[in-house]
Design an enzyme around this catalytic site. Sequence first.
Site, short mmCIF file in Angstrom:
data_model
loop_
_atom_site.label_atom_id
_atom_site.label_comp_id
_atom_site.label_asym_id
_atom_site.label_seq_id
_atom_site.Cartn_x
_atom_site.Cartn_y
_atom_site.Cartn_z
N ASN A 50 -10.04 -0.12 -0.39
CA ASN A 50 -8.58 -0.04 -0.35
C ASN A 50 -8.03 -0.60 -1.67
OD1 ASN A 50 -5.85 -0.35 0.11
ND2 ASN A 50 -6.08 -1.27 2.14
N HIS B 116 -3.31 7.28 2.17
CA HIS B 116 -3.72 5.96 1.68
C HIS B 116 -5.12 5.66 2.21
CE1 HIS B 116 -4.01 1.84 0.74
NE2 HIS B 116 -3.83 1.41 1.97
N CYS C 224 0.81 -1.23 0.00
CA CYS C 224 0.00 0.00 0.00
C CYS C 224 0.85 1.28 0.00
CB CYS C 224 -0.97 0.01 1.17
SG CYS C 224 -2.10 -1.40 1.14
O1 UT7 Z 1 -3.58 -0.87 3.71
C1 UT7 Z 1 -3.31 -1.56 4.86
C2 UT7 Z 1 -4.23 -2.72 4.84
N1 UT7 Z 1 -5.18 -2.90 5.83
C3 UT7 Z 1 -5.68 -2.04 6.73
O2 UT7 Z 1 -5.35 -0.90 6.86
C4 UT7 Z 1 -6.71 -2.60 7.65
C5 UT7 Z 1 -6.52 -2.13 9.05
N2 UT7 Z 1 -7.52 -2.69 9.95
C6 UT7 Z 1 -8.82 -2.34 9.91
O3 UT7 Z 1 -9.23 -1.53 9.10
C7 UT7 Z 1 -9.75 -2.92 10.95
O4 UT7 Z 1 -8.99 -3.58 11.94
C8 UT7 Z 1 -10.77 -3.90 10.34
C9 UT7 Z 1 -11.76 -3.13 9.48
C10 UT7 Z 1 -10.08 -4.95 9.51
C11 UT7 Z 1 -11.54 -4.59 11.48
O5 UT7 Z 1 -12.20 -3.64 12.28
P1 UT7 Z 1 -12.22 -3.80 13.87
O6 UT7 Z 1 -13.04 -2.71 14.40
O7 UT7 Z 1 -10.78 -3.87 14.31
O8 UT7 Z 1 -12.98 -5.16 14.05
P2 UT7 Z 1 -12.43 -6.53 14.68
O9 UT7 Z 1 -11.35 -7.11 13.84
O10 UT7 Z 1 -12.14 -6.27 16.11
O11 UT7 Z 1 -13.68 -7.47 14.55
C12 UT7 Z 1 -14.83 -7.26 15.33
C13 UT7 Z 1 -15.85 -8.34 15.02
C14 UT7 Z 1 -15.32 -9.76 15.08
O12 UT7 Z 1 -16.33 -10.54 15.68
P3 UT7 Z 1 -16.23 -10.95 17.23
O13 UT7 Z 1 -14.97 -11.76 17.34
O14 UT7 Z 1 -16.17 -9.66 18.01
O15 UT7 Z 1 -17.49 -11.73 17.46
C15 UT7 Z 1 -15.20 -10.17 13.64
O16 UT7 Z 1 -15.39 -11.57 13.47
O17 UT7 Z 1 -16.34 -8.16 13.68
C16 UT7 Z 1 -16.33 -9.43 13.02
N3 UT7 Z 1 -16.14 -9.19 11.59
C17 UT7 Z 1 -17.16 -8.92 10.76
N4 UT7 Z 1 -18.48 -8.84 10.96
C18 UT7 Z 1 -19.26 -8.55 9.91
C19 UT7 Z 1 -14.97 -9.15 10.88
N5 UT7 Z 1 -15.24 -8.86 9.59
C20 UT7 Z 1 -16.58 -8.71 9.49
C21 UT7 Z 1 -17.44 -8.43 8.42
N6 UT7 Z 1 -18.77 -8.35 8.68
N7 UT7 Z 1 -17.00 -8.19 7.17
#
Ligand code: UT7
Length: 321
Positions: free
Chosen positions: A278, A248, A115
């Site tokens: 992204n 980004h 990225c």
């Molecule tokens: O360019 C660099 C590349 N990547 C990034 O910059 C990504 C950086 N990270 C992020 O943007 C965030 O960490 C995410 C968007 C990936 C995740 O957001 P979060 O607020 O950190 O959520 P989380 O990972 O803590 O997940 C919370 C919950 C989980 O369920 P439980 O364990 O709390 O029951 C996940 O299983 O959300 C669940 N979950 C989803 N639910 C519905 C994960 N993906 C999804 C989804 N739809 N697509």
Amino acid sequence: MNSTYSRIVGTGSYLPKKVLTNRDLELAVDTTDEWIYTRTGIRQRHIAADGEKTSDLALEASRSALRAAGIAAGDLDLIVMATTTPDMVFPSTACLLQAKLGVRNCPAFDVQAVCSGFVYGLSTADSFMRTGQYRNALVVGAETYSRILDWSDRSTCVLFGDGAGAVVLRRDSTPGILSSHLHADGSYANLLTVPGTVAGGKVSGRPLLQMDGGGVFKFAVKAMDDLVEEALAANGMQKSDIDWLVPHQANIRIIQASAKKLGLSMEKVVVTVDRHANTSAASIPLALDEAVRDGRIRTGQHVLLEAVGGGFTWGAALVKW
Ligand code: UT7
């Protein structure tokens, strides 16, 4: 004292026709528009058509940037292509793009910094230009992430999209690229990776993106903060000197944190993550092109580009328009 610099004199971009909305994804994986939008700011993404390659997206963006710069592909002295989703193992996508542009002989190579790739590519091309050997350079960020996603993994497949952006750099006696700042720390390699490789005539290891989202999030916010400080200090500038932030586009919450650090209102931040998701190395030049074409970014303004990506890599460029 160096008196050879480079300026951005044309921008261009291209998005594949097909749009995949969060609602469409609700039908494919266990997710909701509400979850995706509130956690990331994403509403939709573009997806390349079957057979539409990274170099095809790059070609459209490059033609548009060349038109904006008012030069022909034959005037290019250098092509730097940032991509993590190349058409093939080799030749480089830059060479394939060069052939599609119908030109020969100028150096063309890929930069792989995920990225952060566009910022790495811009910095590389600017360094070449500062040697005085080149007049016109093309820097492209182009990606087809849809091909490296696990479409059954809701934690990653909702986050990415396909697209391309490009800029033309021209040699100048005053700097357009004021400074660039690149970093990497390979000890974070496992946080965000496509570990598969081609060996012995087959793909070994998983050739799909995997990510520790929370780990990436934490790293990204801190790295973006550090980049802001570094770029301002290098130029003896204050936060208030920045007219536009073009970050980004991974997650609106990371972007908001960076804007807050700069004391910039979100009106001064170029945001495309809602419509593009992204697009990795393509995200900054796509956003830049949008803000140049709609008249937000104007001559004389200071624009800060910043990115964080797999590697880990991170980097910024402070640009005077
Ligand atoms: O360019 C660099 C590349 N990547 C990034 O910059 C990504 C950086 N990270 C992020 O943007 C965030 O960490 C995410 C968007 C990936 C995740 O957001 P979060 O607020 O950190 O959520 P989380 O990972 O803590 O997940 C919370 C919950 C989980 O369920 P439980 O364990 O709390 O029951 C996940 O299983 O959300 C669940 N979950 C989803 N639910 C519905 C994960 N993906 C999804 C989804 N739809 N697509």
